[in-house]
Scaffold this motif. Structure first.
Motif, short mmCIF file in Angstrom:
data_model
loop_
_atom_site.label_atom_id
_atom_site.label_comp_id
_atom_site.label_asym_id
_atom_site.label_seq_id
_atom_site.Cartn_x
_atom_site.Cartn_y
_atom_site.Cartn_z
N GLU A 1 28.75 -17.25 -60.99
CA GLU A 1 28.15 -18.57 -60.78
C GLU A 1 28.97 -19.66 -61.46
OE1 GLU A 1 26.51 -15.85 -61.88
OE2 GLU A 1 25.31 -15.40 -60.09
N GLU A 2 29.45 -19.41 -62.68
CA GLU A 2 30.31 -20.37 -63.37
C GLU A 2 31.63 -20.55 -62.61
OE1 GLU A 2 28.96 -19.68 -68.03
OE2 GLU A 2 30.53 -18.42 -67.16
N GLY A 3 32.13 -19.48 -62.01
CA GLY A 3 33.35 -19.56 -61.22
C GLY A 3 33.21 -20.52 -60.05
N ILE A 4 32.04 -20.52 -59.43
CA ILE A 4 31.79 -21.45 -58.32
C ILE A 4 31.74 -22.89 -58.84
CG2 ILE A 4 30.09 -22.19 -56.60
CD1 ILE A 4 29.43 -19.18 -56.21
N ILE A 5 31.07 -23.10 -59.96
CA ILE A 5 31.02 -24.44 -60.56
C ILE A 5 32.44 -24.92 -60.87
CG2 ILE A 5 30.31 -25.75 -62.62
CD1 ILE A 5 27.77 -23.88 -62.65
N ALA A 6 33.23 -24.07 -61.50
CA ALA A 6 34.61 -24.43 -61.84
C ALA A 6 35.42 -24.74 -60.58
CB ALA A 6 35.26 -23.30 -62.64
N ALA A 7 35.25 -23.94 -59.54
CA ALA A 7 35.96 -24.18 -58.28
C ALA A 7 35.55 -25.52 -57.67
CB ALA A 7 35.71 -23.04 -57.30
N LYS A 8 34.27 -25.86 -57.76
CA LYS A 8 33.79 -27.16 -57.25
C LYS A 8 34.39 -28.32 -58.03
CE LYS A 8 29.49 -25.55 -55.17
NZ LYS A 8 28.02 -25.59 -55.19
N HIS A 9 34.53 -28.15 -59.35
CA HIS A 9 35.18 -29.20 -60.14
C HIS A 9 36.65 -29.35 -59.73
CE1 HIS A 9 32.02 -28.84 -63.57
NE2 HIS A 9 31.57 -29.54 -62.56
N CYS A 10 37.34 -28.23 -59.54
CA CYS A 10 38.73 -28.28 -59.07
C CYS A 10 38.81 -29.03 -57.75
CB CYS A 10 39.29 -26.87 -58.91
SG CYS A 10 39.50 -25.96 -60.45
N TYR A 11 37.92 -28.71 -56.83
CA TYR A 11 37.89 -29.33 -55.51
C TYR A 11 37.74 -30.85 -55.65
CZ TYR A 11 36.66 -29.92 -50.57
OH TYR A 11 36.64 -30.29 -49.25
N HIS A 12 36.84 -31.27 -56.52
CA HIS A 12 36.54 -32.69 -56.71
C HIS A 12 37.76 -33.47 -57.22
CE1 HIS A 12 34.00 -36.18 -57.52
NE2 HIS A 12 34.48 -36.23 -58.75
N PHE A 13 38.57 -32.85 -58.06
CA PHE A 13 39.69 -33.56 -58.67
C PHE A 13 41.02 -33.38 -57.95
CE2 PHE A 13 36.47 -33.83 -61.84
CZ PHE A 13 36.64 -35.11 -62.34
#
Length: 185
Positions: A55-67
């Motif tokens: 679940e944290e991996g998905i959050i981290a991936a979403k942050h990467c996507y945003h930036f």
């Protein structure tokens, strides 16, 4: 701008090396302190995501996507659950093989290729598998250019690999943020 996440001692010319204390993958505030949204061209993370839960991996991936800029990418590598090597599996297991100061002591997940791809697709990325073992333990490789982000624990660059056999592999992906075409409505 090119950024290495969780760089450790890794540094490459033209890349900004970061550690968790400067860039916490799970903290949007941490990202905001360093970058503007859609300002990063490329990210590189070698053996970082296994220290996060799924679940944290998905959050981290979403942050990467945003930036990441549209068309930007993250090259990411993690230990491979399907690599048929007992020593390797003991080294990368959840919780690590031994003392609390061992690098694997904070492993929270060991991915197979399908699950790892799913993390980044859930965040909106288009994902290409570059290196991985399938569910039968067979190793697959697609050529990738190290100038786009060098992964040390890979077929070509890990000295534990030779013509006689594999000693260290990773699941390696390129996850690309699609180019977004805005409608003229």
């Amino acid at each position: 701008m090119k950024v290495i996440i969780g760089a450790g001692r890794t540094s490459y010319n033209g890349w900004l090396s970061t550690q968790e204390d400067a860039l916490n993958l799970l903290s949007l505030e941490s990202w905001d302190r360093l970058f503007e949204p859609e300002s990063v061209d490329a990210l590189l993370a070698e053996h970082v995501w296994e220290h996060l839960t799924y679940e944290e991996g998905i959050i981290a991936a979403k942050h990467c996507y945003h930036f990441l800029k549209p068309g930007g990418y993250i090259r990411c590598a993690v230990p491979d659950k399907n690599f048929r090597n007992e020593w390797y599996q003991q080294m990368v297991q959840v919780g690590g093989p031994g003392p609390a100061d061992h690098p694997a002591a904070t492993h929270k997940i060991v991915y197979d290729a399908k699950t790892f791809v799913q993390v980044f697709e859930t965040a909106g990325f288009e994902v290409s598998l570059l290196e991985y073992c399938d569910e039968h333990g067979d190793f697959h490789y697609s050529y990738w250019n190290e100038e786009d982000g060098k992964i040390g624990r890979s077929l070509r660059f890990d000295t534990r690999n030779s013509i006689e056999g594999l000693g260290m592999v990773s699941i390696i992906i390129d996850a690309k943020k699609p180019l977004i075409i805005k409608s003229k409505s």
